[in-house]
Scaffold this motif. Structure first.
Motif, PDB file in Angstrom:
ATOM      1  N   ASP A  64       1.045  -1.299  -0.006  1.00 24.83           N
ATOM      2  CA  ASP A  64       0.064   0.065  -0.127  1.00 24.83           C
ATOM      3  C   ASP A  64       0.849   1.183   0.102  1.00 24.83           C
ATOM      4  OD1 ASP A  64      -2.331  -1.537   0.116  1.00 24.83           O
ATOM      5  OD2 ASP A  64      -2.443  -1.669   2.271  1.00 24.83           O
ATOM      6  N   ILE A  65       1.620   1.647  -1.221  1.00 29.76           N
ATOM      7  CA  ILE A  65       2.417   2.533  -1.317  1.00 29.76           C
ATOM      8  C   ILE A  65       1.785   3.825  -2.004  1.00 29.76           C
ATOM      9  CG2 ILE A  65       4.807   3.296  -2.594  1.00 29.76           C
ATOM     10  CD1 ILE A  65       4.638  -0.287  -2.196  1.00 29.76           C
ATOM     11  N   THR A  66       1.922   5.029  -1.508  1.00 33.12           N
ATOM     12  CA  THR A  66       1.557   6.085  -2.391  1.00 33.12           C
ATOM     13  C   THR A  66       2.758   7.166  -2.452  1.00 33.12           C
ATOM     14  OG1 THR A  66       0.710   7.181  -0.263  1.00 33.12           O
ATOM     15  CG2 THR A  66      -0.663   5.850  -1.835  1.00 33.12           C
ATOM     16  N   LYS A  87       2.172   1.789   3.780  1.00 31.31           N
ATOM     17  CA  LYS A  87       1.635   1.343   4.918  1.00 31.31           C
ATOM     18  C   LYS A  87       1.943   0.306   5.914  1.00 31.31           C
ATOM     19  CE  LYS A  87      -3.443   0.290   6.085  1.00 31.31           C
ATOM     20  NZ  LYS A  87      -4.660   0.028   5.530  1.00 31.31           N
ATOM     21  N   ASN A  88       2.732  -0.210   5.394  1.00 31.85           N
ATOM     22  CA  ASN A  88       3.414  -1.604   6.140  1.00 31.85           C
ATOM     23  C   ASN A  88       4.549  -2.135   5.369  1.00 31.85           C
ATOM     24  OD1 ASN A  88       2.391  -4.083   4.478  1.00 31.85           O
ATOM     25  ND2 ASN A  88       0.532  -2.864   4.982  1.00 31.85           N
ATOM     26  N   ALA A  89       5.521  -2.410   6.155  1.00 29.30           N
ATOM     27  CA  ALA A  89       6.759  -2.826   5.200  1.00 29.30           C
ATOM     28  C   ALA A  89       7.479  -3.720   6.443  1.00 29.30           C
ATOM     29  CB  ALA A  89       7.500  -1.780   4.769  1.00 29.30           C
ATOM     30  N   LYS A  90       8.403  -4.646   5.859  1.00 30.08           N
ATOM     31  CA  LYS A  90       9.449  -5.435   6.434  1.00 30.08           C
ATOM     32  C   LYS A  90      10.561  -5.260   5.904  1.00 30.08           C
ATOM     33  CE  LYS A  90       6.495  -8.595   9.049  1.00 30.08           C
ATOM     34  NZ  LYS A  90       6.297 -10.485   9.209  1.00 30.08           N
ATOM     35  N   GLY A  91      11.746  -5.004   6.531  1.00 32.53           N
ATOM     36  CA  GLY A  91      13.178  -4.751   5.941  1.00 32.53           C
ATOM     37  C   GLY A  91      14.123  -5.269   6.872  1.00 32.53           C
ATOM     38  N   LYS A  92      15.273  -5.846   6.108  1.00 29.59           N
ATOM     39  CA  LYS A  92      16.363  -6.700   6.460  1.00 29.59           C
ATOM     40  C   LYS A  92      17.442  -5.632   6.817  1.00 29.59           C
ATOM     41  CE  LYS A  92      17.143 -10.640   7.523  1.00 29.59           C
ATOM     42  NZ  LYS A  92      17.304 -11.443   8.735  1.00 29.59           N
ATOM     43  N   ASP A  93      18.270  -5.642   7.748  1.00 22.70           N
ATOM     44  CA  ASP A  93      19.751  -5.179   8.062  1.00 22.70           C
ATOM     45  C   ASP A  93      19.528  -3.481   7.743  1.00 22.70           C
ATOM     46  OD1 ASP A  93      21.265  -7.543   8.077  1.00 22.70           O
ATOM     47  OD2 ASP A  93      20.947  -7.844   6.010  1.00 22.70           O
ATOM     48  N   ASP A 123       5.385   0.261  10.355  1.00 15.75           N
ATOM     49  CA  ASP A 123       3.805   0.637  10.096  1.00 15.75           C
ATOM     50  C   ASP A 123       3.587   2.038   9.845  1.00 15.75           C
ATOM     51  OD1 ASP A 123       2.890  -1.958  10.138  1.00 15.75           O
ATOM     52  OD2 ASP A 123       3.029  -1.893  12.293  1.00 15.75           O
ATOM     53  N   GLY A 124       2.929   2.586   8.795  1.00 15.44           N
ATOM     54  CA  GLY A 124       2.811   4.111   8.585  1.00 15.44           C
ATOM     55  C   GLY A 124       4.021   4.720   8.258  1.00 15.44           C
ATOM     56  N   MET A 125       4.809   4.494   7.434  1.00 13.89           N
ATOM     57  CA  MET A 125       6.078   5.353   7.365  1.00 13.89           C
ATOM     58  C   MET A 125       6.014   6.287   6.106  1.00 13.89           C
ATOM     59  SD  MET A 125       9.781   3.981   6.065  1.00 13.89           S
ATOM     60  CE  MET A 125       9.804   4.364   4.389  1.00 13.89           C
ATOM     61  N   VAL A 126       6.436   7.471   6.489  1.00 14.30           N
ATOM     62  CA  VAL A 126       6.359   8.675   5.299  1.00 14.30           C
ATOM     63  C   VAL A 126       7.655   9.220   5.161  1.00 14.30           C
ATOM     64  CG1 VAL A 126       5.074  10.878   4.824  1.00 14.30           C
ATOM     65  CG2 VAL A 126       3.883   9.001   5.809  1.00 14.30           C
ATOM     66  N   ALA A 127       8.243   9.266   4.180  1.00 14.83           N
ATOM     67  CA  ALA A 127       9.513   9.812   4.026  1.00 14.83           C
ATOM     68  C   ALA A 127       9.509  10.904   3.015  1.00 14.83           C
ATOM     69  CB  ALA A 127      10.478   8.716   3.895  1.00 14.83           C
ATOM     70  N   ASN A 128      10.237  12.153   3.192  1.00 16.24           N
ATOM     71  CA  ASN A 128      10.301  12.972   2.300  1.00 16.24           C
ATOM     72  C   ASN A 128      11.683  12.866   1.603  1.00 16.24           C
ATOM     73  OD1 ASN A 128       9.932  15.392   0.705  1.00 16.24           O
ATOM     74  ND2 ASN A 128       9.212  16.497   2.590  1.00 16.24           N
ATOM     75  N   ALA A 129      11.677  12.250   0.179  1.00 16.74           N
ATOM     76  CA  ALA A 129      13.078  11.525  -0.157  1.00 16.74           C
ATOM     77  C   ALA A 129      13.301  12.381  -1.238  1.00 16.74           C
ATOM     78  CB  ALA A 129      12.895  10.293  -0.786  1.00 16.74           C
ATOM     79  N   SER A 130      14.818  12.300  -1.683  1.00 17.25           N
ATOM     80  CA  SER A 130      15.456  12.889  -2.635  1.00 17.25           C
ATOM     81  C   SER A 130      16.101  11.977  -3.393  1.00 17.25           C
ATOM     82  CB  SER A 130      16.542  14.004  -2.251  1.00 17.25           C
ATOM     83  OG  SER A 130      17.503  13.451  -1.311  1.00 17.25           O
TER      84      SER A 130
END
Length: 205
Positions: A64-66, A87-93, A123-130
């Motif tokens: 669920d990415i926007t 909305k949700n994610a799992k990340g290694k390392d 859960d519920g991550m928002v990033a202002n990414a360059s």
């Protein structure tokens, strides 16, 4: 006009136990990391005072990415960025770092590491990414070029009318590199958490 594909490749780009509350506020006036305990997970906000943070994962699976085209302050003006929400994610390392120049001290780096044994749950991550780079990534049910005001894949992010937007139901990527001015998450579930302050330039990538 919306463009939809079932699989879209991204190339070259975009618990903690219930035991303690850790607060690392404005350490040596470099950025801020605030961590608050919440039912076995943490609510977190990461921000860099003078430069983008860098984050990396060996693998990242999300749903669920926007996102839409945006900007972040830069000196007396602004610079382009993409506001992204998962909305949700799992990340290694996970590696998260911030490089700062501190008066009378020089360059210093803050490093946060987690997820070497068990994945970090987000859960519920928002990033202002360059910058978002992965040599091997796939978006599922991707809609690229959708009007940002019509984004509805999650309830985290919707942009202004007429702005380029994207959304997808899923993301799978390896060797992810992310550069962002801010990263916020409603909850993080961390294992093997390590926070270090190091002299010099020791960014994640």
């Amino acid at each position: 006009m919306d463009r939809t594909s079932s699989e879209a490749a991204l190339e070259g780009g975009t618990s903690w136990g219930r035991t303690a509350l850790m607060l690392v506020p404005s350490l040596f006036a470099v950025g801020a990391i605030v961590v608050a305990l919440a039912q076995g997970a943490v609510a977190a906000s990461f921000g860099a005072a003078n430069s983008d943070m860098k984050a990396s994962f060996s693998s990242l699976d999300g749903g669920d990415i926007t996102g839409y085209a945006s900007s972040v302050p830069s000196g007396s003006g602004s610079r382009p960025a993409v506001l992204l929400a998962l909305k949700n994610a799992k990340g290694k390392d996970l590696c998260l770092s911030s490089l700062q120049k501190v008066p009378l001290v020089g360059a210093m780096s803050i490093q946060v590491h987690s997820g070497q044994q068990e994945p970090v749950a987000i859960d519920g991550m928002v990033a202002n990414a360059s910058e978002l780079i992965t040599p091997d990534g796939t978006l599922t049910n991707a809609q690229l070029g959708r009007d940002a005001s019509t984004l509805d894949q999650n309830n985290l992010l919707k942009g202004p009318p007429g702005v380029f937007g994207l959304q997808a139901s899923g993301l799978r990527a390896t060797n992810v590199h992310l550069s962002a001015a801010t990263v916020n998450a409603s909850t993080l579930r961390l294992t093997g958490l390590s926070i270090k302050v190091l002299p010099g330039d020791h960014q994640c990538y």
